[in-house]
Design an enzyme around this catalytic site. Structure first.
Site, mmCIF file in Angstrom:
data_model
loop_
_atom_site.group_PDB
_atom_site.id
_atom_site.type_symbol
_atom_site.label_atom_id
_atom_site.label_comp_id
_atom_site.label_asym_id
_atom_site.label_seq_id
_atom_site.Cartn_x
_atom_site.Cartn_y
_atom_site.Cartn_z
ATOM 1 N N LYS A 1 0.825 -1.214 0.000
ATOM 2 C CA LYS A 1 0.000 0.000 0.000
ATOM 3 C C LYS A 1 0.861 1.267 0.000
ATOM 4 O O LYS A 1 0.609 2.188 -0.768
ATOM 5 C CB LYS A 1 -0.926 0.032 1.237
ATOM 6 N N ARG B 1 -9.533 0.935 8.877
ATOM 7 C CA ARG B 1 -9.144 -0.439 9.217
ATOM 8 C C ARG B 1 -10.259 -1.156 9.964
ATOM 9 O O ARG B 1 -10.120 -2.341 10.258
ATOM 10 C CB ARG B 1 -7.911 -0.413 10.103
ATOM 11 N N ARG C 1 11.776 -5.362 4.252
ATOM 12 C CA ARG C 1 11.595 -3.973 3.821
ATOM 13 C C ARG C 1 12.266 -2.953 4.743
ATOM 14 O O ARG C 1 12.427 -3.182 5.934
ATOM 15 C CB ARG C 1 10.113 -3.657 3.648
ATOM 16 N N ARG D 1 11.205 -0.794 10.440
ATOM 17 C CA ARG D 1 10.182 -0.580 11.454
ATOM 18 C C ARG D 1 10.271 -1.599 12.580
ATOM 19 O O ARG D 1 10.481 -2.777 12.328
ATOM 20 C CB ARG D 1 8.800 -0.662 10.808
ATOM 21 N N ARG E 1 -0.459 -8.768 13.255
ATOM 22 C CA ARG E 1 -0.997 -7.753 12.330
ATOM 23 C C ARG E 1 -1.826 -8.421 11.229
ATOM 24 O O ARG E 1 -2.858 -7.894 10.819
ATOM 25 C CB ARG E 1 0.147 -6.907 11.756
HETATM 26 P P1 AMP Z 1 0.831 0.687 9.170
HETATM 27 O O1 AMP Z 1 2.003 1.597 8.984
HETATM 28 O O2 AMP Z 1 -0.344 1.089 8.354
HETATM 29 O O3 AMP Z 1 1.184 -0.769 9.006
HETATM 30 O O4 AMP Z 1 0.370 0.877 10.701
HETATM 31 C C1 AMP Z 1 1.251 0.562 11.773
HETATM 32 C C2 AMP Z 1 0.440 0.367 13.043
HETATM 33 O O5 AMP Z 1 -0.256 1.590 13.364
HETATM 34 C C3 AMP Z 1 -0.661 -0.684 12.956
HETATM 35 O O6 AMP Z 1 -0.178 -2.006 13.216
HETATM 36 C C4 AMP Z 1 -1.622 -0.195 14.043
HETATM 37 O O7 AMP Z 1 -1.136 -0.504 15.330
HETATM 38 C C5 AMP Z 1 -1.548 1.319 13.873
HETATM 39 N N1 AMP Z 1 -2.544 1.834 12.888
HETATM 40 C C6 AMP Z 1 -2.301 2.410 11.675
HETATM 41 N N2 AMP Z 1 -3.439 2.777 11.071
HETATM 42 C C7 AMP Z 1 -4.441 2.407 11.915
HETATM 43 C C8 AMP Z 1 -5.841 2.490 11.844
HETATM 44 N N3 AMP Z 1 -6.474 3.024 10.768
HETATM 45 N N4 AMP Z 1 -6.560 2.018 12.898
HETATM 46 C C9 AMP Z 1 -5.954 1.488 13.988
HETATM 47 N N5 AMP Z 1 -4.632 1.361 14.115
HETATM 48 C C10 AMP Z 1 -3.864 1.820 13.083
#
Ligand code: AMP
Length: 228
Positions: A23, A98, A137, A171, A182
């Protein structure tokens, strides 16, 4: 969105897909190509954690464990970001919504300003491949460009093609145990949004197992039609 800065015609695109589906990589390419702004709630939350804001402090434990941050916090962060002037050209949402609650909140926010979702695009991938993708990554610490040990290496090893930076980061939540949580959270909470947007006739699907460039072409065609 408070509607004051974002014209009702500004495109709103959503990228759906599990962690590792690509994404972020694809959103950045679409951003450059279509003049849209990528809004990643993950990036916004990581910035809040780094700044030590109240929201960041509350979000950190869930993020470290690979769980979801509360809808309340995430919706508030997204609403503020959407109201910024640069979003007036349109946005690509990466990692939001989400949950069904977030999707409904977004519908309400957009309806308040007469806006709408142009397309929700699901990046379809196989779970088994995601752990490998995520484990390899990393990003440029200076410009944020995404790289991968196997699938997207800089031309000169150790130097970012985009900005020439030599400092890279990985990360903290990209480790194997957290990735498993996740992925299961994705299936339980986020995958139902595929049906949610199908019911709104806003869903498109892309096979995201192939080459980054092929996926980018498929996505561009959808975005072009959805924003025409
Ligand atoms: P991402 O970078 O999108 O993989 O997000 C990293 C982490 O941030 C996720 O594993 C969640 O803990 C939190 N997170 C990101 N976006 C959301 C969302 N829309 N709702 C809830 N938690 C989020």
């Amino acid at each position: 969105m408070d509607g004051s800065n974002t014209p009702t015609t500004a495109p709103v695109l959503i990228l759906l897909g599990p962690p590792g589906a690509g994404k972020g990589t694809q959103a950045r390419m679409l951003e450059d190509k279509f003049g849209l702004v990528q809004l990643s709630t993950g990036d916004l939350l990581r910035a809040a954690v780094a700044e030590g804001t109240d929201a960041g402090k509350q979000a950190k434990a869930a993020m470290d464990a690979g769980g979801l941050v509360s809808d309340e916090i995430v919706i508030a962060i997204l609403r503020d970001r959407l109201a910024a002037p640069d979003c007036a050209s349109g946005v690509i949402l990466d990692g939001f919504p989400r949950t069904t609650v977030q999707a409904q909140a977004l519908d309400t926010l957009l309806a308040e300003s007469g806006g709408r979702i142009n397309a929700a695009i699901s990046l379809d991938v196989e779970d088994a491949a995601m752990v490998t993708r995520i484990a390899g990554r990393y990003t440029c610490a200076e410009c944020g460009e995404g790289w991968h040990d196997s699938f997207k290496q800089p031309k000169i090893s150790g130097t970012c093609d985009t900005c020439g930076g030599t400092d890279f980061k990985r990360r903290a939540d990209d480790k194997a145990e957290t990735v498993a949580s996740r992925l299961s959270v994705y299936h339980a909470e986020t995958a139902p949004l595929i049906d949610y947007y199908a019911r709104q006739n806003a869903l498109s699907r892309v096979d995201a197992m192939g080459a980054i460039e092929t996926i980018a072409e498929d996505l561009s065609a959808i975005v072009k039609t959805a924003t025409a």
